[in-house]
Design an enzyme around this catalytic site. Structure first.
Site, PDB file in Angstrom:
ATOM      1  N   THR A 234      42.052 -40.295   6.739  1.00 18.70           N
ATOM      2  CA  THR A 234      42.593 -39.093   7.376  1.00 18.70           C
ATOM      3  C   THR A 234      43.904 -38.686   6.691  1.00 18.70           C
ATOM      4  O   THR A 234      44.160 -37.498   6.468  1.00 18.70           O
ATOM      5  CB  THR A 234      42.814 -39.354   8.883  1.00 18.70           C
ATOM      6  OG1 THR A 234      41.543 -39.687   9.451  1.00 18.70           O
ATOM      7  CG2 THR A 234      43.371 -38.141   9.592  1.00 18.70           C
ATOM      8  N   THR A 236      44.883 -39.088   3.504  1.00 20.58           N
ATOM      9  CA  THR A 236      44.639 -38.371   2.245  1.00 20.58           C
ATOM     10  C   THR A 236      43.978 -37.030   2.525  1.00 20.58           C
ATOM     11  O   THR A 236      44.268 -36.029   1.867  1.00 20.58           O
ATOM     12  CB  THR A 236      43.760 -39.210   1.284  1.00 20.58           C
ATOM     13  OG1 THR A 236      44.294 -40.525   1.205  1.00 20.58           O
ATOM     14  CG2 THR A 236      43.725 -38.612  -0.102  1.00 20.58           C
ATOM     15  N   GLY A 237      43.123 -36.977   3.550  1.00 21.23           N
ATOM     16  CA  GLY A 237      42.470 -35.719   3.929  1.00 21.23           C
ATOM     17  C   GLY A 237      43.497 -34.635   4.240  1.00 21.23           C
ATOM     18  O   GLY A 237      43.321 -33.467   3.861  1.00 21.23           O
ATOM     19  N   GLU A 254      35.259 -35.738   5.223  1.00 23.99           N
ATOM     20  CA  GLU A 254      34.698 -36.858   6.001  1.00 23.99           C
ATOM     21  C   GLU A 254      35.770 -37.929   6.029  1.00 23.99           C
ATOM     22  O   GLU A 254      36.005 -38.611   5.033  1.00 23.99           O
ATOM     23  CB  GLU A 254      33.434 -37.397   5.312  1.00 23.99           C
ATOM     24  CG  GLU A 254      32.291 -36.403   5.199  1.00 23.99           C
ATOM     25  CD  GLU A 254      31.550 -36.190   6.516  1.00 23.99           C
ATOM     26  OE1 GLU A 254      31.942 -36.769   7.551  1.00 23.99           O
ATOM     27  OE2 GLU A 254      30.580 -35.414   6.515  1.00 23.99           O
ATOM     28  N   CYS A 288      32.480 -46.175   7.422  1.00 20.77           N
ATOM     29  CA  CYS A 288      33.196 -45.155   8.209  1.00 20.77           C
ATOM     30  C   CYS A 288      32.634 -45.063   9.615  1.00 20.77           C
ATOM     31  O   CYS A 288      33.364 -45.140  10.588  1.00 20.77           O
ATOM     32  CB  CYS A 288      33.119 -43.817   7.495  1.00 20.77           C
ATOM     33  SG  CYS A 288      31.455 -43.350   7.051  1.00 20.77           S
TER      34      CYS A 288
END
Ligand code: NAD
Length: 485
Positions: A234, A236-237, A254, A288
Site C-alpha cells: 500500500t 508504494t501504491g 493491487e 496477498c
C-alpha cells in the site's frame, strides 16, 4: 496435453540455460541468493534510469504495429508464448523455487508456472465485444475498447511470475506494449520467463528492465506510459498515485491485505481445517489474498485451533527443490524479521502458541515454523498487521455481528471468507464483508475469468476476465445516426 506440447516440454531449457540467457556478464550485476540455502544463484543486471527510458522509447515505437496486428494475430502469438512457457516449465519452476523459496510441489513453483500459461491462454482467447449503448431510430452509439499505449507493469516478489503475467497478458492482448519492472528480490525468474516469451513475440512488444526502486518510479512517472499495473505494498501504491498526477497514467493497484475469515457457529472444524490451513499458508503465507485473521465462534474454537495446529506441525517444510516439501522459507530477511517480531509481540501479549512460534534454523537462515497463535485479539500487532508469512492468529468470538464488525475494522479489504456447514447461511452473510472478494468455505482461490481486485487501502481496479481487459484499454464512444439513417 497434445503430443507437440509433450515434445516441447521435453526439449525445454533447464535452470542453468535459462540463467545463462538473462544474467549479467561475469563481474557485473548484483548477486541473487537462493532463499533456502543462501547460496549465490546468479547475477542480475542492474539497469539504470537511462535504460528504462530507452526501453519505454522502444516499446512506444513498437506499439502501433502490435495494435495493428489485430486481435486474432495477437491471440495466436500469445498462445505461442503460453506454449513457450509450458515448454520451459520445469526450468522456470526450478529457478523460481530457488530464487523465491517456494517448493516445487504443493500450490507452489510448478503450480505458479502452470498458472502463467493458463492465464495467458485465457487472456488470448477472451473477447471484449463492443457494447451497443443506444440503438434506436435516431442514434446508434457504441462503446469500443482500444489499446492505451505503453503499459508499465511493476510486480512483487511473492508470486513473481504469475503476477507479472496477470499484468502482461491482458495488456498485450488489448494491443498495448509492456515494459515490466520485476521486484529486485526475484528478478531472475521473471527475466527468464520474459526471455522465453520473447522467442515468439515480435521485438520490443514486451521488455523487462531489472533495476532498483528508482527504475520503478521512473516507469510509473514517465510521460509516455499510459497505464500502470502495480502490485505491491500500500505504501508504494500511494507513491504510484502521486506519480500519476504528472503523467495522468491510468492505474490498477493491487495492494496489501489483511484478509479475515469468519467461522460461523455450527460448523464442523474437521471438515474445514485443511482448507483453512492452505487458505492461510499457501506460499508459506506470502500471499496477498491469504487468510491472515481467523475469527472462530466460541462453541467450536478449541477444536478448530487444535485441528489447525495438528496440520501445521505435520506439514513438510524445507528447501524447495526437495520434492517432499510443501512449505519453504521466507523470501528475504526483512520479511523474516517482520514475522519474528509479530510472533514475539503476540507471546508478550498473552498469545498461546499451539504450533511453531519460532524460527527453524536447522532448515536454513530464513525458515520459520508454521505458527498458529490462539487467544489473541484485535489490537494485537499479529492481528492488526499483515504478517505475510507462516503465521495465523485465531481469534475467539461469541457474537456474529461483533465478528463482522471486527473483520471489517481493518483499513484494507482485499479478500475475506465465511465458513459454515450451512452454505446458504454463509452465502447470506458473505456480502457483509468489506472486501473485493469473499469466498465461501475456501480462501484465496482465483480463476482467470473471475475478476479480482481490492477495496479500501487494498487498491482499486480489477484484473482477470473481461473486466481485466477493459482495465488495460481506453474506452471510446462511437456515436452516429440511428436506423432512420
Ligand atoms: P513493494 O511495494 O515493496 O514492491 C513492489 C514493486 O514496486 C517492486 O517491483 C519494487 O521494486 C517496486 N517499487 C518500489 N518502490 C517503487 C516506487 N517508488 N515506484 C514504483 N515502483 C516501486 O511490495 P513487495 O514487498 O514486493 O510485495 C509485498 C506486498 O505486495 C504485500 O503488501 C502484499 O500484500 C502485496 N501484494 C498484493 C497483491 C494483490 O493482488 N493485491 C498481490 C501480491 C502482493
Amino acid at each position: 496435453m497434445s503430443e507437440s506440447t509433450v515434445l516441447a516440454q521435453n526439449s525445454g531449457l533447464d535452470e542453468n540455460a535459462l540463467l545463462a540467457r538473462v544474467q549479467a556478464p561475469e563481474g557485473e550485476g548484483r548477486e541473487i541468493l537462493d532463499a533456502a540455502t543462501r547460496e549465490v544463484i546468479g547475477r542480475v543486471p542492474v539497469q539504470t534510469i537511462e535504460d528504462m527510458d530507452a526501453a519505454i522509447a522502444r516499446a512506444k515505437a513498437a506499439q502501433p504495429a502490435w495494435e495493428a496486428l489485430g486481435h486474432e494475430k495477437r491471440s495466436e502469438l500469445l498462445l505461442k508464448a503460453a506454449d513457450a512457457i509450458d515448454a520451459n516449465a520445469e526450468g522456470l519452476a526450478h529457478l523460481l523455487s530457488r530464487e523465491q523459496g517456494k517448493p516445487l510441489n504443493g500450490p507452489n513453483a510448478r503450480f505458479e508456472v502452470g498458472a502463467c500459461s493458463a492465464w495467458l491462454r485465457t487472456n488470448a482467447t477472451t473477447v471484449l465485444e463492443p457494447e451497443v449503448l443506444v440503438d434506436d431510430e435516431n442514434l446508434h452509439a457504441e462503446l469500443v475498447y482500444k489499446a492505451a499505449g505503453v503499459v508499465g507493469a511493476i510486480s512483487p516478489w511473492n508470486w513473481p511470475l504469475m503476477i507479472s503475467i496477470w499484468q502482461i497478458g491482458p495488456s498485450l492482448r488489448m494491443g498495448n506494449t509492456v515494459v515490466l519492472k520485476p521486484s529486485g528480490n526475484t528478478p531472475l525468474s521473471v527475466l527468464a520467463m520474459v526471455s522465453v516469451m520473447n522467442d515468439v513475440l515480435p521485438p520490443d512488444v514486451l521488455i523487462a528492465v531489472s533495476g532498483r526502486g528508482e527504475t520503478g518510479s521512473r516507469l510509473a512517472s514517465h510521460p509516455d506510459v499510459a497505464k500502470v499495473m502495480f502490485t505491491g505494498s500500500t505504501e508504494t501504491g500511494k507513491k504510484i498515485i502521486e506519480a500519476s498526477a504528472g503523467n495522468l497514467a491510468r492505474l490498477t493497484l493491487e495492494l496489501g491485505g489483511n484478509d479475515a475469515g469468519i467461522v460461523l457457529p455450527g460448523t464442523d472444524p474437521a471438515a474445514i481445517a485443511q482448507d483453512l490451513f492452505w487458505g492461510a499458508f499457501i506460499n508459506t503465507g506470502q500471499t496477498c489474498a491469504a487468510l491472515k485473521r481467523l475469527y472462530v465462534h466460541d462453541s467450536i474454537y478449541e477444536e478448530t485451533v487444535q485441528a489447525l495446529a495438528e496440520i501445521a506441525k505435520n506439514m513438510p517444510m524445507g528447501p524447495g527443490l526437495d520434492e517432499n516439501n510443501v512449505l519453504g522459507p521466507l523470501q528475504n530477511k526483512d520479511q523474516f524479521d517482520i514475522v519474528s517480531r509479530l510472533v514475539e509481540d503476540a507471546k508478550a501479549h498473552g498469545g498461546r502458541v499451539v504450533a511453531g512460534g519460532e524460527a527453524a534454523p536447522e532448515l536454513g537462515e530464513l525458515f520459520y515454523r508454521a505458527t498458529i497463535v490462539a487467544d489473541v485479539t484485535d489490537g494485537t500487532a499479529v492481528v492488526d498487521e499483515e504478517q505475510f508469512g507462516p503465521v495465523l492468529p485465531v481469534i475467539r468470538y461469541t457474537d456474529v455481528d461483533d465478528a463482522f464488525a471486527r473483520a471489517n475494522a481493518a483499513e484494507v479489504g482485499l479478500g475475506a471468507s465465511v465458513w459454515s456447514s450451512d452454505v446458504d447461511a454463509a452465502r447470506a452473510a458473505a456480502t457483509r464483508m468489506q472486501s473485493g472478494t469473499v469466498w465461501i468455505n475456501s480462501h484465496g482461490g482465483l480463476h482467470p475469468m473471475v475478476p479480482f481486485g481490492g477495496t479500501k487501502s487494498s487498491g482499486y481496479g480489477m484484473e482477470f476476465g473481461v473486466e481485466g481487459l477493459k482495465s488495460v484499454a481506453v474506452p471510446q464512444v462511437v456515436s452516429g445516426p440511428g436506423r432512420k439513417g
